[in-house]
Design an enzyme around this catalytic site. Structure first.
Site, PDB file in Angstrom:
ATOM      1  N   LYS A 276      -3.265  -8.510  -3.741  1.00 49.74           N
ATOM      2  CA  LYS A 276      -2.697  -7.960  -2.424  1.00 49.74           C
ATOM      3  C   LYS A 276      -2.850  -8.982  -1.259  1.00 49.74           C
ATOM      4  CE  LYS A 276      -2.347  -3.072  -3.434  1.00 49.74           C
ATOM      5  NZ  LYS A 276      -0.884  -3.002  -3.646  1.00 49.74           N
ATOM      6  N   ARG A 350       0.863   2.832 -12.945  1.00 49.94           N
ATOM      7  CA  ARG A 350       1.453   3.382 -14.126  1.00 49.94           C
ATOM      8  C   ARG A 350       0.933   3.034 -15.344  1.00 49.94           C
ATOM      9  NH1 ARG A 350       6.692  -0.782 -12.433  1.00 49.94           N
ATOM     10  NH2 ARG A 350       5.464  -0.300 -10.357  1.00 49.94           N
TER      11      ARG A 350
HETATM   12  N1  BES Z   1      -1.141   1.274  -5.017  1.00 49.64           N
HETATM   13  C1  BES Z   1       0.164   0.339  -4.947  1.00 49.64           C
HETATM   14  C2  BES Z   1       1.017   1.127  -4.222  1.00 49.64           C
HETATM   15  C3  BES Z   1       1.275   1.377  -2.838  1.00 49.64           C
HETATM   16  C4  BES Z   1       1.943   0.761  -1.914  1.00 49.64           C
HETATM   17  C5  BES Z   1       0.444   2.486  -2.160  1.00 49.64           C
HETATM   18  C6  BES Z   1       1.713   1.003  -0.618  1.00 49.64           C
HETATM   19  C7  BES Z   1       0.306   2.898  -1.000  1.00 49.64           C
HETATM   20  C8  BES Z   1       1.022   2.087  -0.021  1.00 49.64           C
HETATM   21  C9  BES Z   1       0.570   0.080  -6.393  1.00 49.64           C
HETATM   22  O1  BES Z   1      -0.517   0.190  -7.306  1.00 49.64           O
HETATM   23  C10 BES Z   1       1.296  -1.171  -6.241  1.00 49.64           C
HETATM   24  O2  BES Z   1       0.498  -2.148  -5.951  1.00 49.64           O
HETATM   25  N2  BES Z   1       2.444  -1.212  -6.682  1.00 49.64           N
HETATM   26  C11 BES Z   1       3.237  -2.416  -6.465  1.00 49.64           C
HETATM   27  C12 BES Z   1       4.148  -2.401  -7.740  1.00 49.64           C
HETATM   28  C13 BES Z   1       4.765  -3.744  -8.017  1.00 49.64           C
HETATM   29  C14 BES Z   1       3.899  -4.652  -8.172  1.00 49.64           C
HETATM   30  C15 BES Z   1       5.909  -3.580  -9.020  1.00 49.64           C
HETATM   31  C16 BES Z   1       4.070  -2.258  -5.038  1.00 49.64           C
HETATM   32  O3  BES Z   1       4.679  -1.201  -4.858  1.00 49.64           O
HETATM   33  O4  BES Z   1       4.125  -3.258  -4.560  1.00 49.64           O
HETATM   34 ZN    ZN Z   2      -1.318  -1.784  -7.426  1.00 51.63          ZN
END
Ligand code: BES
Ligand code: ZN
Ligand code: ZN
Length: 496
Positions: A276, A350
């Site tokens: 990230k 997931r």
């Molecule tokens: N933990 C994150 C989702 C999240 C985003 C929580 C913002 C709280 C605030 C999750 O594991 C994630 O990173 N999801 C990705 C999925 C994508 C790679 C398909 C996302 O939402 O960007």
């Molecule tokens: Zn994630």
């Protein structure tokens, strides 16, 4: 903070440093609880337009010496016809904020003359708001000088003779539910270096002992024995061991199928190799909010003595990077048997939920509800005012929407049509772990659906609601405990 229930006396004679009374916005006719001898003073304030009694607006008056309240804080409730339990929750929050800014050690709330049909619900909402408002996270501060918001010791609630029983029941429930949500907030707030999977398991076990729940904690060996390959794949990138927590409340008949709650317990989400951006990455300590909320919900359910069998499952892991971490392009297995192509290691929630949902079926559940900070996309869809709810059973989704409205933790449905499943097609495995940019919250839910077979199941995406700015009177910036109140309300509704 203790919440004390008191019989009504003449409120004019009730000794307290601060009495909080609600007022409605109805040109002077809206004094639900003002003793006669004060009406004149208050009417004068209204005539001078010092207060209009819009929701949250307040007016402080000091009373002449003698026994009785030292001060009265009038808090506006807005229009009487619009009053609901969420506004009463906010009223409870305003009362606490008033007490904090005065630095008093106790306060008394007299909600006014409530009808007995709504008394229990109203007292519950006010106490919930007050208990939530009072919470703060200061475990890591070394300065022991008490700040103003730590001086408050007790809240007293007055009730008219005719509604004492309802008021008592409401106060009790409000305290339990508020404290459960606060427990979730404390777990959420703990930093990633402390709130590891091992720590969450310890805290869940401690709570379980205290509240008479059965608890089982699986470590790497048992997780392996249970073939949770997807959970193991995520945790491989970290030196912290994964945990799989099982909490069981046996409130119903032994042969009644349980409600199973599943919460994402990702104690820090760096994204893994699909790392990230660093700005704001510290918020990813909140990626275990779903797990915290399920642990806290089980506490609340046990404390309320709800006559239902309820199971809580919390898969816990970090998502970090080391030489063993999963890589984009890896194909992993799962407890269900399906193979998954990991296109993006940041779509890890997931993966750990897939194994937990598959495990949930071994309880032959009446329904499964999971909650997870799963997608950033839900923030684009619904902002911070509602979680998304998606599921395989329309009635279950409706029940959760209703529980959301009643608890003040709202959720809103998104479709889970088969067409969206196509976005998860993989050339090389049974499915891909991402579905591209369009409808990210829906494709994430489609992914989970692959692991619940025919059970009644619903998913709450809480990425936009689990933590935030804390703009409401009963909130603070950071952890919000969402959806603990919603889940407790839903379980309660199932027990009726
Ligand atoms: N933990 C994150 C989702 C999240 C985003 C929580 C913002 C709280 C605030 C999750 O594991 C994630 O990173 N999801 C990705 C999925 C994508 C790679 C398909 C996302 O939402 O960007
Ligand atoms: Zn994630
Ligand atoms: Zn995550």
């Amino acid at each position: 903070m203790d919440v004390i229930h008191l019989h009504p006396k003449e409120i004019r004679e009730h000794v307290t440093p601060l009495l909080v009374l609600p007022v409605y916005e109805e040109n002077g006719s809206g004094f639900p609880s003002i003793p006669d001898e004060l009406t004149h003073e208050v009417e004068r304030a209204f005539l001078k337009e010092d207060i209009k009694a819009k929701m949250g607006e307040s007016l402080l008056i000091y009373l002449k010496s003698g026994v009785g309240p030292k001060r009265i804080l009038f808090v506006g409730l807005g229009e009487k016809s619009l009053l609901d339990s969420e506004l009463l929750r906010r009223f409870g929050g305003h009362a606490i904020r008033g007490a904090e800014s005065l630095g008093v050690s106790s306060l008394t709330i007299y909600p006014g003359c409530l009808e007995s049909e709504v008394a229990e619900e109203s007292y519950q909402a006010i106490v919930e708001g007050a208990v939530l408002a009072e919470w703060h996270y200061n475990e890591m501060k070394t300065d022991l000088k008490k700040s103003k918001d730590e001086i408050l010791q007790s809240l007293e609630m007055l009730a008219g003779e005719e509604i004492v029983a309802e008021a008592k029941a409401g106060i009790e429930a409000g305290k339990i539910i508020g404290e459960a949500a606060n427990f979730a907030r404390t777990l959420q707030s703990r930093p990633g270096n402390i709130a590891t999977p091992t720590h969450l398991a310890k805290e869940a076990s401690k709570m379980a002992c205290q509240y008479g729940l059965k608890v089982t904690v699986m470590g790497p060996t048992e997780i392996k024995e249970n073939d949770m390959q997807a959970l193991l794949a995520v945790s491989r990138g970290s030196s912290e061991e994964p945990r799989f927590i099982i909490l069981e409340h046996a409130g119903g008949d032994s042969n009644d199928s349980p409600l199973v709650l599943v919460g994402k317990g990702l104690t820090f989400d760096s994204g893994g190799i699909s790392i990230k951006p660093s700005g704001g990455m510290e918020d990813m300590i909140f990626d275990m909010s779903g797990g915290a909320s399920v642990i806290a919900t089980l506490q609340g359910v046990a404390a309320l003595g709800i006559q239902k069998n309820v199971v809580g499952l919390i898969p816990c892991s970090e998502n970090l990077i080391n030489g063993a971490a999963m890589k984009p392009g890896d194909i992993i297995g799962s407890r269900e048997g399906k193979t998954i192509e990991v296109i993006n290691t940041d779509a890890e929630g997931r993966l750990i939920l897939a194994d937990a949902l598959s495990y949930a079926q071994s309880f032959k559940p009446a329904a499964i509800v999971d909650c997870a900070t799963l997608t950033g996309a839900v923030i684009i869809a619904l902002g911070h005012n509602a979680a998304a709810v998606l599921g395989t059973d329309e009635d279950l989704v409706k029940e959760l929407e209703i529980a959301g409205r009643r608890s003040g933790e709202r959720c809103w449905p998104l479709p889970l049509w088969d067409e969206y499943r196509q976005q998860l097609e993989s050339e090389v495995a049974d499915l891909s772990n991402i579905g591209g940019r369009p409808a990210g919250t829906i494709t994430a839910a489609c992914f989970l659906k692959e692991f619940v077979s025919d059970y009644k199941w619903a998913h709450l995406d809480i990425a936009g609601t689990a933590y935030g700015e804390g703009k409401l009177s009963y909130q603070r910036k950071g952890a919000l405990g969402f959806p603990t109140r919603l889940l407790i309300e839903w379980v309660r509704s199932r027990a009726e």
